[in-house]
Design a protein around this motif. Structure first.
Motif, PDB file in Angstrom:
ATOM      1  N   PRO B 126      36.089  44.595  43.073  1.00 19.07           N
ATOM      2  CA  PRO B 126      36.868  44.155  43.380  1.00 19.07           C
ATOM      3  C   PRO B 126      37.948  43.583  42.816  1.00 19.07           C
ATOM      4  N   PHE B 127      37.879  43.504  42.218  1.00 17.63           N
ATOM      5  CA  PHE B 127      39.115  42.435  40.897  1.00 17.63           C
ATOM      6  C   PHE B 127      39.245  43.614  39.907  1.00 17.63           C
ATOM      7  N   ARG B 128      39.122  44.925  40.140  1.00 20.57           N
ATOM      8  CA  ARG B 128      39.543  46.219  39.142  1.00 20.57           C
ATOM      9  C   ARG B 128      41.126  45.742  38.478  1.00 20.57           C
ATOM     10  N   GLU B 129      41.658  45.392  40.011  1.00 18.66           N
ATOM     11  CA  GLU B 129      43.352  45.554  39.408  1.00 18.66           C
ATOM     12  C   GLU B 129      44.008  43.859  39.234  1.00 18.66           C
ATOM     13  N   LYS B 130      43.076  43.145  38.742  1.00 18.23           N
ATOM     14  CA  LYS B 130      43.746  41.487  38.411  1.00 18.23           C
ATOM     15  C   LYS B 130      43.483  41.845  36.748  1.00 18.23           C
ATOM     16  N   GLN B 131      44.322  40.850  36.483  1.00 16.36           N
ATOM     17  CA  GLN B 131      44.921  40.522  34.991  1.00 16.36           C
ATOM     18  C   GLN B 131      43.443  39.745  34.870  1.00 16.36           C
ATOM     19  N   LEU B 132      42.889  40.058  33.477  1.00 15.01           N
ATOM     20  CA  LEU B 132      41.862  39.320  33.006  1.00 15.01           C
ATOM     21  C   LEU B 132      41.980  37.027  32.931  1.00 15.01           C
ATOM     22  N   HIS B 133      43.388  37.559  32.965  1.00 14.36           N
ATOM     23  CA  HIS B 133      43.592  35.762  32.783  1.00 14.36           C
ATOM     24  C   HIS B 133      44.130  34.939  34.145  1.00 14.36           C
ATOM     25  N   THR B 134      43.583  35.950  35.146  1.00 16.18           N
ATOM     26  CA  THR B 134      43.095  35.160  36.467  1.00 16.18           C
ATOM     27  C   THR B 134      41.212  34.999  36.383  1.00 16.18           C
ATOM     28  N   PHE B 135      40.974  35.686  35.473  1.00 11.63           N
ATOM     29  CA  PHE B 135      39.147  35.540  35.506  1.00 11.63           C
ATOM     30  C   PHE B 135      38.697  34.377  35.120  1.00 11.63           C
ATOM     31  N   SER B 136      37.281  33.564  36.008  1.00 14.83           N
ATOM     32  CA  SER B 136      36.408  32.831  34.852  1.00 14.83           C
ATOM     33  C   SER B 136      35.977  32.958  34.131  1.00 14.83           C
TER      34      SER B 136
END
Lengths: 285, 307
Positions: B126-136
């Motif tokens: 579900p996080f394919r389109e999210k930038q990695l800086h928003t990742f935990s």
């Protein structure tokens, strides 16, 4: 192709980290300021009107002078943009560790360096093209002044910007981002002062002083390349004035760098690129 | 096909006046999950970096998948999850995997399929389109793990793969490692979590001061010929019965409801159990106390800090 993947990564970084946007906004701010200043110079300083051939000569000299000043600012902004993005690229990736997943892929380390170099060279090219078009458009629309030899001149300035970017990349392969910035800024300053000294030497016809300037240009040929570019983009009258030792622009193009300096610049660029690859290949990451 | 995935001979790395790895000699078999243990500063990370070609050794040789260190064709068959999993965090998860796959020169179709599969596997679809800086931290480690498996590698290096993960994430990594083993992938695992190593690895190397001090097979951690303690839970034990145990046990003592024996040979256990049953004791359990990896670690590496 792996090299182009790295180039794409470089583009994406410039876009996503808003580096390109910041440079663009700064560039637009400069162009607006420049247009305002140029407009007042053209309309409110009592310059003779168009019409007469003699007044057209004076107008061209004055506009050439101020266009030259604008070009220097564009040149500086482009250099700064190129140096800022490339100073952090190898040093920063080594420091943060992001290089580790790249360098353990089957890509050659040389491909990583060249891919980045190509990315920056294209970015610088796009930025310079944008800024220069803006400058030319302002000058032409306000004063109907068109710069002579513009393509050759822009090509030389582009070459100069790529050269400084390459120097920055070479430093970045070995030193920290901060040290890289310090070294490149210092060398740029040296070349700037050296160029200034060379012009003063030329005014006073003192070959010893001119030689000091030439030596500084050998350390970093940026300033010499800009002066050559500015000379190419000066009207024939201005060129004639320079030949007899009269300054024809705020950057004092009197002592004209010889075409050999361009050959030297190309050699310099290749050596720096070679150093960047060589050092990065041998470095522990 | 070479029988060893990793073979090193006296691999050494010096930084100025500091010897990071004294002489690493190691053999990792094809298809095994190999643990790499040692105290902080023992040279584990430098060793891995040498194997991956990030750091060039001062001396010594090594072969990975039968090719000498630094061979690019071999790198195409390897995967790596670095310890600090720092990635270009302005990339989206999908882009990150695609770009890294392109560095493997993977065909577009295969790469697209792999990216989807792997995001699914590590639970980040579900996080394919999210930038990695928003990742935990945990999500970054997951995407890093996906990155290490893009090319379906024959050899994977995982440097502290669970350091940022919660128990669910750890379970996931364990399952992934189990699947890799089933597929015949060699896994080189560097972890501080001994329980992790204990569960997942076939063999483990203990390194200290940049040298391998012991390689142990985790399936038979009870070293042969060494005393093992056995805990017996039973009722109806008379002093006579207990005294009779001395024929197998060097030391017998009651520890609460449990009877603790020290035996030298595991083969004595069935005979011993029959003895108890024949004399009327009700036996609930006979459990040989396996030496824990932690005990082994402390015994081999010692308690003094190596910083």
């Amino acid at each position: 192709m792996r090299l182009l993947t790295i180039t794409r990564l470089t583009f994406l970084e410039a876009a996503r980290r808003k580096i390109a946007l910041a440079a663009l906004l700064l560039g637009v701010a400069f162009l607006v300021l420049y247009a305002t200043g140029f407009y007042f110079i053209a309309t409110e300083t009592g310059l003779p009107g168009e019409g007469l051939q003699s007044s057209q000569l004076i107008r061209n000299q004055v506009f050439g002078f101020f266009t030259n000043a604008g070009m220097y600012a564009v040149n500086f902004l482009t250099i700064a943009m190129g140096a800022l993005v490339s100073a952090d690229t190898l040093a920063g990736e080594i420091g943060s560790g992001t290089i580790q997943t790249l360098a353990t892929k089957p890509a050659r380390r040389a491909e990583i360096v060249l891919g980045k170099w190509l990315g920056f060279a294209l970015l610088i090219g796009a930025y310079l093209a944008f800024m220069f078009s803006g400058l030319m458009l302002i000058v032409y629309s306000i004063a109907r002044y068109s710069v002579p030899n513009v393509f050759l001149g822009v090509a030389l300035i582009y070459f100069e910007c790529v050269l400084i970017m390459t120097l920055t990349l070479a430093c970045s392969s070995r030193f920290s981002t901060l040290a890289t910035g310090g070294i490149v800024f210092g060398m740029y300053g040296l070349a700037f002062i050296g160029g200034f000294v060379e012009q003063v030497g030329a005014i006073f016809r003192n070959q010893g002083v001119v030689n000091v300037g030439i030596i500084s240009s050998l350390i970093l040929p940026s300033e010499a390349l800009f002066r050559r570019a500015a000379y190419e983009m000066t009207s024939p009258l201005g060129q004639a004035a320079a030949a007899v030792g009269m300054p024809s622009g705020p950057m004092l193009v009197i002592s004209i760098p010889s075409p050999m300096m361009i050959v030297y610049g190309a050699f310099y660029l290749l050596v720096m690129l070679g150093i960047a690859i060589w050092v990065f290949q041998r470095r522990d990451l | 096909m070479p029988s060893f995935a990793i073979e090193t001979h006296h691999l050494r790395k010096e930084f100025d006046d500091n010897i990071a790895v004294r002489g690493l000699t190691l053999e990792v078999k094809q298809g095994e999950v190999f643990g790499f243990l040692g105290p902080n500063g023992a040279g584990k990370t430098t060793s891995i970096k040498m194997l991956l070609g990030l750091v060039s050794p001062t001396a010594g040789q090594a072969q990975l998948l039968g090719a000498p260190l630094g061979d690019r064709a071999t790198r195409a068959r390897m995967g790596f999850l670095p310890e600090h999993f720092r990635f270009h965090d302005w990339l989206k998860a999908g882009e990150f995997l695609t770009l890294h796959g392109q560095l493997y020169d993977m065909a577009t179709d295969r790469l697209r399929r792999r990216v989807t599969e792997l995001l699914e596997l590590v639970g980040l679809a579900p996080f394919r389109e999210k930038q990695l800086h928003t990742f935990s931290k945990g999500m970054l480690q997951r995407v890093g793990l996906a990155q290490a498996l893009l090319n379906e590698p024959a050899l994977v290096f995982l440097d502290e793969p669970t350091s940022g993960l919660d128990p669910v994430g750890r379970r996931l990594v364990r399952d992934i490692i189990r699947d890799l083993r089933a597929q015949g992938t060699t896994v080189f695992l560097n972890s501080h979590l001994l329980s992790e190593i204990e569960i997942t690895c076939d063999r483990v190397a203990f390194i200290k001061h940049g040298e391998v001090v012991q390689v142990s097979d985790l399936n038979t951690l009870i070293a042969e010929g060494e005393a093992t303690s056995v805990a017996i839970r039973a009722t109806g034990l008379t002093p006579e019965i207990i005294a009779g145990l001395s024929q197998w046990s060097q030391e017998t003592r009651l520890d609460g409801p449990q009877l603790m024996l020290t035996i030298t040979d595991e083969a004595a256990l069935p005979t011993l159990t029959r003895y108890l049953v024949e004399r009327g004791a009700q036996v609930y359990s006979v459990i040989p106390q396996k030496l824990s990896l932690e005990d082994l670690f402390i015994r081999i590496v010692g308690t003094e800090g190596v910083l």
